[in-house]
Scaffold this motif. Structure first.
Motif, PDB file in Angstrom:
ATOM      1  N   THR A  21      -3.887  -1.168   7.828  1.00 21.41           N
ATOM      2  CA  THR A  21      -5.101  -0.819   8.238  1.00 21.41           C
ATOM      3  C   THR A  21      -5.988   0.203   7.675  1.00 21.41           C
ATOM      4  O   THR A  21      -5.549   0.257   6.387  1.00 21.41           O
ATOM      5  CB  THR A  21      -5.112   0.064  10.043  1.00 21.41           C
ATOM      6  OG1 THR A  21      -4.452   1.145   9.853  1.00 21.41           O
ATOM      7  CG2 THR A  21      -4.337  -1.199  10.942  1.00 21.41           C
ATOM      8  N   GLU A  22      -6.981   0.788   8.163  1.00 17.85           N
ATOM      9  CA  GLU A  22      -7.644   1.679   7.254  1.00 17.85           C
ATOM     10  C   GLU A  22      -6.795   2.880   6.923  1.00 17.85           C
ATOM     11  O   GLU A  22      -7.084   3.679   5.755  1.00 17.85           O
ATOM     12  CB  GLU A  22      -8.916   2.228   8.119  1.00 17.85           C
ATOM     13  CG  GLU A  22      -9.864   1.245   8.437  1.00 17.85           C
ATOM     14  CD  GLU A  22      -9.637   0.625   9.656  1.00 17.85           C
ATOM     15  OE1 GLU A  22     -10.798   0.197  10.409  1.00 17.85           O
ATOM     16  OE2 GLU A  22      -8.579   0.771  10.091  1.00 17.85           O
ATOM     17  N   ARG A  44      -9.932   2.496   2.066  1.00 18.96           N
ATOM     18  CA  ARG A  44      -9.522   1.866   0.865  1.00 18.96           C
ATOM     19  C   ARG A  44      -8.888   2.719  -0.138  1.00 18.96           C
ATOM     20  O   ARG A  44      -8.671   3.678   0.083  1.00 18.96           O
ATOM     21  CB  ARG A  44     -10.820   1.134  -0.064  1.00 18.96           C
ATOM     22  CG  ARG A  44     -11.821   0.302   0.864  1.00 18.96           C
ATOM     23  CD  ARG A  44     -12.946   0.041  -0.138  1.00 18.96           C
ATOM     24  NE  ARG A  44     -13.878  -0.968   0.761  1.00 18.96           N
ATOM     25  CZ  ARG A  44     -13.685  -2.172   0.686  1.00 18.96           C
ATOM     26  NH1 ARG A  44     -12.777  -2.817  -0.082  1.00 18.96           N
ATOM     27  NH2 ARG A  44     -14.696  -2.949   1.453  1.00 18.96           N
ATOM     28  N   GLY A  73      -4.093  -7.156   9.829  1.00 17.41           N
ATOM     29  CA  GLY A  73      -4.994  -6.012   9.429  1.00 17.41           C
ATOM     30  C   GLY A  73      -5.591  -6.402   7.938  1.00 17.41           C
ATOM     31  O   GLY A  73      -6.059  -7.475   7.681  1.00 17.41           O
ATOM     32  N   SER A  74      -5.737  -5.323   6.879  1.00 13.87           N
ATOM     33  CA  SER A  74      -6.204  -5.617   5.769  1.00 13.87           C
ATOM     34  C   SER A  74      -5.206  -6.557   5.026  1.00 13.87           C
ATOM     35  O   SER A  74      -4.153  -6.343   4.904  1.00 13.87           O
ATOM     36  CB  SER A  74      -6.409  -4.356   5.100  1.00 13.87           C
ATOM     37  OG  SER A  74      -6.420  -4.598   3.703  1.00 13.87           O
ATOM     38  N   THR A  76      -5.252  -6.904   1.932  1.00 18.23           N
ATOM     39  CA  THR A  76      -4.638  -6.464   0.524  1.00 18.23           C
ATOM     40  C   THR A  76      -3.556  -5.353   1.011  1.00 18.23           C
ATOM     41  O   THR A  76      -2.632  -5.190   0.417  1.00 18.23           O
ATOM     42  CB  THR A  76      -5.819  -5.733  -0.101  1.00 18.23           C
ATOM     43  OG1 THR A  76      -6.919  -6.830  -0.286  1.00 18.23           O
ATOM     44  CG2 THR A  76      -5.459  -5.130  -1.400  1.00 18.23           C
ATOM     45  N   GLY A  77      -3.868  -4.472   2.184  1.00 25.72           N
ATOM     46  CA  GLY A  77      -3.071  -3.540   2.529  1.00 25.72           C
ATOM     47  C   GLY A  77      -1.668  -4.187   2.794  1.00 25.72           C
ATOM     48  O   GLY A  77      -0.568  -3.504   2.504  1.00 25.72           O
ATOM     49  N   GLY A 124     -11.595  -9.212  11.191  1.00 22.51           N
ATOM     50  CA  GLY A 124     -12.611  -9.668   9.989  1.00 22.51           C
ATOM     51  C   GLY A 124     -13.756 -10.530  10.684  1.00 22.51           C
ATOM     52  O   GLY A 124     -13.550 -10.990  11.614  1.00 22.51           O
ATOM     53  N   TYR A 202      -1.248 -12.130   9.398  1.00 23.03           N
ATOM     54  CA  TYR A 202      -2.538 -12.140   8.975  1.00 23.03           C
ATOM     55  C   TYR A 202      -3.489 -12.026  10.158  1.00 23.03           C
ATOM     56  O   TYR A 202      -4.520 -11.419  10.308  1.00 23.03           O
ATOM     57  CB  TYR A 202      -3.118 -13.085   8.095  1.00 23.03           C
ATOM     58  CG  TYR A 202      -2.459 -12.928   6.693  1.00 23.03           C
ATOM     59  CD1 TYR A 202      -2.631 -11.598   5.727  1.00 23.03           C
ATOM     60  CD2 TYR A 202      -1.569 -14.094   6.011  1.00 23.03           C
ATOM     61  CE1 TYR A 202      -1.968 -11.576   4.766  1.00 23.03           C
ATOM     62  CE2 TYR A 202      -0.991 -13.975   4.695  1.00 23.03           C
ATOM     63  CZ  TYR A 202      -1.476 -12.693   4.082  1.00 23.03           C
ATOM     64  OH  TYR A 202      -0.510 -12.496   3.000  1.00 23.03           O
TER      65      TYR A 202
END
Length: 219
Positions: A21-22, A44, A73-74, A76-77, A124, A202
């Motif tokens: 997450t964030e 980020r 979540g993200s 990328t993360g 998203g 995802y």
């Protein structure tokens, strides 16, 4: 889900990683006790922060077992956490396991209360990731990515996650616990939440496409 029925989160040294997450967090445990950990609200920059955070732990985070959040979540993360877990497991000869990030959120919100919890986090394209968990920690329904109105139709009273307050406000009822997954809370998870399958969750198809239009998971 675990190949070794004798494995327990409460035995040995464990490095926990959560970047879905964030927030970004790491923690080091010995026989179920927290040795050290760190939690950052990054938004980020997980790729730049994660390895130094692990290196700042005692013994540079070295452990017999590595446990990481699988998402959702993200995109990328999630990939950063998995890449780190794979690399460190190889370097240390450690075993790596994963867990659904929403399961950790629900466990944090449940604490010692025997109640169902609906995890709701930022997804998203304006959608939210939602999944209900029973008082025993088991999933009540499959993970879903839903528009806010559809997510608010879920009837579990206690809602936890980054979108908890927004969902409760939209629904007009319930109890919101706004929180982000924290690796330092790993011991609140039941062993049954773990899996040796480190496939990312995802929650929806990634936006990114490889040449030829392939999804990254199909490469």
């Amino acid at each position: 889900m675990l190949p070794d029925p004798a494995f327990s989160l409460r035995n040995g040294r464990i490095l926990a990683i959560e970047c879905a997450t964030e927030a970004c967090s790491v923690a080091l445990f010995q026989d179920g006790d927290l040795i050290a950990g760190e939690f950052r609200q990054l938004g980020r920059g997980h790729a730049e922060a994660l390895v130094p955070m692990i290196a700042a732990l005692p013994d540079r985070g070295k452990a017999e077992t590595i446990v990481t959040g699988l998402g959702p979540g993200s995109f990328t993360g999630v990939r950063i956490a998995l890449a780190a877990a794979h690399a460190l497991a190889l370097a240390w000869g450690a075993q790596a396991y994963g867990y659904p990030t929403l399961a950790l959120i629900a466990a944090m919100a449940r604490a010692d209360d025997a109640v169902d919890v609906l995890a709701a986090t930022t997804g998203g394209h304006g959608e939210w990731f939602v999944q209900g968990f029973g008082a025993d920690g088991e999933a009540l329904a499959p993970l879903a990515s839903l528009a806010p109105q559809a997510a608010a139709a879920q009837n579990i009273a206690r809602v936890a996650g980054s979108q908890a307050q927004a969902l409760v406000d939209l629904r007009g009822s319930g109890e919101a616990r706004v929180l982000w997954p924290d690796a330092r809370a790993l011991m609140q998870l039941h062993d049954s939440a773990l899996t040796s399958d480190l496939s990312p969750l995802y929650g929806r198809a990634p936006d990114a496409r490889l040449p030829g239009g392939l999804l990254p998971t199909a490469a």
